[in-house]
Design an enzyme around this catalytic site. Sequence first.
Site, PDB file in Angstrom:
ATOM      1  N   LYS A 111    -172.824 -21.402  40.941  1.00 41.30           N
ATOM      2  CA  LYS A 111    -172.385 -21.455  39.541  1.00 41.30           C
ATOM      3  C   LYS A 111    -173.227 -22.429  38.721  1.00 41.30           C
ATOM      4  O   LYS A 111    -173.584 -23.509  39.181  1.00 41.30           O
ATOM      5  CB  LYS A 111    -170.920 -21.894  39.469  1.00 41.30           C
ATOM      6  N   ILE A 435    -159.228 -10.421  53.822  1.00 44.66           N
ATOM      7  CA  ILE A 435    -158.958 -11.183  52.601  1.00 44.66           C
ATOM      8  C   ILE A 435    -158.216 -10.363  51.551  1.00 44.66           C
ATOM      9  O   ILE A 435    -157.595 -10.904  50.652  1.00 44.66           O
ATOM     10  CB  ILE A 435    -160.273 -11.767  52.033  1.00 44.66           C
ATOM     11  N   GLY A 436    -158.258  -9.020  51.657  1.00 46.23           N
ATOM     12  CA  GLY A 436    -157.428  -8.260  50.715  1.00 46.23           C
ATOM     13  C   GLY A 436    -157.901  -6.874  50.378  1.00 46.23           C
ATOM     14  O   GLY A 436    -157.173  -5.911  50.551  1.00 46.23           O
ATOM     15  N   SER A 437    -159.142  -6.742  49.919  1.00 46.94           N
ATOM     16  CA  SER A 437    -159.588  -5.431  49.436  1.00 46.94           C
ATOM     17  C   SER A 437    -160.383  -4.691  50.499  1.00 46.94           C
ATOM     18  O   SER A 437    -161.044  -5.297  51.338  1.00 46.94           O
ATOM     19  CB  SER A 437    -160.442  -5.599  48.176  1.00 46.94           C
ATOM     20  N   HIS A 698    -171.153 -10.081  51.939  1.00 49.01           N
ATOM     21  CA  HIS A 698    -172.096  -9.737  50.875  1.00 49.01           C
ATOM     22  C   HIS A 698    -173.316  -8.996  51.420  1.00 49.01           C
ATOM     23  O   HIS A 698    -174.130  -8.495  50.656  1.00 49.01           O
ATOM     24  CB  HIS A 698    -172.533 -10.999  50.130  1.00 49.01           C
TER      25      HIS A 698
END
Length: 762
Positions: A111, A435-437, A698
């Site tokens: 970031k 993790i979820g998706s 990723h």
Amino acid sequence: MAIQTSNLGYPRIGLQREWKKTLEAFWSNKINEEQFLTTMKEIRLQHVKVQQEKGIELIPIGDFTYYDHVLDTAYMLGFIPSRFSEFTSYLDVYFAMARGSKDHVASEMTKWFNTNYHYIVPEYEEGLQISLKDNRPLRLYEEAKQELGVDGKPVILGPYTFLKLAKGYTQEQFATILKQLVAPYVQLLSELHAAGAQIIQVDEPIFASLTKEEVQQAKEIYEAIRKEVPNATLLLQTYFDSVEENYEEIITFPVSSIGLDFVHGKEGNLNAVSKYGFPADKTLAVGCIDGRNIWRADLDEVLTLFTTLQKQVQTKDLIVQPSCSLLHTPIDKTEETHLSTELFDALAFANQKLEELVLIHSALTQGTESISNELETYRNVHHTIRSSAARNREDVKAARTALKEEDFSRPLPFEKRYELQQVALKLPLLPTTTIGSFPQTTEVRQTRKEWRNGIISNEQYEQFIEKETEKWIRYQEEIGLDVLVHGEFERTDMVEYFGERLAGFSFTKNGWVQSYGSRCVKPPVIYGDVAFINGMTIKETVYAQSLTEKVVKGMLTGPVTILNWSFVRNDIPRKEVSYQIALALRHEIELLESSGIRVIQVDEPALREGMPLKEKDWDAYITWAVQSFLLATSSVANETQIHTHMCYSNFEDIVDAIRALDADVISIETSRSHGEFIDTLKHTTYEKGIGLGVYDIHSPRVPSKDEMYKIVEQSLQVCDPKYFWINPDCGLKTRRTEEVIPALEHMVQAAKDARSLLKTNA
């Protein structure tokens, strides 16, 4: 006194995301290099032209990029890692550094300060030849001059910020490498000055958070540069916060102008100016329009700021500019006619912000009566939205007022809760989960598009989502995962999904901003009081649970992440907006629990990135961020297990905050920096449930069981096996099914092997 308008940077992506489309067409070989360069030049010059037509006098040149401005600087200075040496052409090297290739790992991405933009981290290697490899700012400066007759303001990233953002050197090497940057910067500035550049903007955002020793070190570098380039007119530009702590020293730097942020660093910079004045021989560049949000400025407030400054400084000239680059805002609001009038009128995207700069310039040079009509319009707009029903909900106010201390804590401490949860959930040692998706295939995206366009009915769409959910519940059972998820096939985005179902949110049609590379995001707009309307995740989660005897996790995005990934109203403190979101999520969590869901994950990947730049301000932010999470999650029974997920970033900085969240289990994205994280845990213990990502989602690579087992083995040297979970490092939405299934099979096998070893050693 001369007063000029200036811009620090313009959005790159194009009004219709032409920039993104051109990049992706080039990457997929749909256009050749010549077509790519020609189109990019057209977009670049169009951006200069827009700013010229809006009346900006000092137009930034060189802020445009093919990927990232920090990467541009790294390439320009020869910071090219040796693993890319086989690439010969500029674009091949550049994009390999940015994106990697089949055989080359990309440079790290992180970031940009506390924004939602990501930059490519420069890499230093021993033996690196630092030199001016390519004077890109000069080429672009001459291009604008020749093609448009615009004598622009070259923008470059300053040497101190650049090196501070880089990696690969020791602290002992920093001073030596910094001195090696003097020669290429001297050459860069000399050539720009010789070409006629009247003013050169040198960005040093890192100056907002330096120690006194570091500021002195930076000053010596600028003195060395100035000695070699005595006649170049440099504007030292700071942003994102004040430079209050080091202001007295910074105003003595050998530069012609200094840019200060009077939006995000208003109080500190005003205090410093009041205390120390401003040099009469320098120009003060006043960042007075918010470059990070989408709201119209309060022109009365801005003009009051200038009145205050003009009383306190004796400077010969002033520059009127945004607080930072407009990279962080959408380009133009004119297409957002679907919004309510009160909201549309209150918005100002990049082009509208340029118009505001010109209005302020007119008021300062011709008197406020020259913009009296505009001032009246602005006052009416602000009054209308401030007094709107959306911003004055009595139910939201009452819920906030009624909060008590016990609303922010679980009934029992973690150890006792975890024991009860083990009995209730009956999970094995080293439980596995995701993790979820799960993959959002072309079919998933196409079906959602057809539903949104009215081609298929609600019923047909719901049947499709149920079919996908059941398919992946069966996959998870076959793989042998312990805690399952429903897959999130109904969600496009982890923030947008909830924003669409909560009061107080609105959505733009074309409010895109760059996140990284060609990836653009369209942040929700939090314009009113946030409130719960109806269940948001109940139907899909309960359906998934009905399909299996195994535990299914509820999946929510946390209040701080929703806040940090949205454009947020600026009439009340961010803390209050965060609490409103937390109260709405609390209602949803209670509904999930009462529907039989016993594990609920509340993701906070953006908790760290919202932290202020200055360490002295961290505690205040962390306090309300943690309280927001606790407010959302603390009303559940002790037997209900609360999970959270975070992206790894300087764990040591926030380990106390993570503990304070009091989540039963935290999963952390660590696969790219696992070694660093393990080292951190060697001297920073964490005594609650934790899962360290065992593979990088990723990458399309399917890691072997042995690779994952090795990571589990390393993790168990610093984590208590009783509390350790095994999971990928992030959601699997962007991966393909044929990548996900074997990777998860390997992960489950690695967990089984680790359990066997623990039993053998017991």
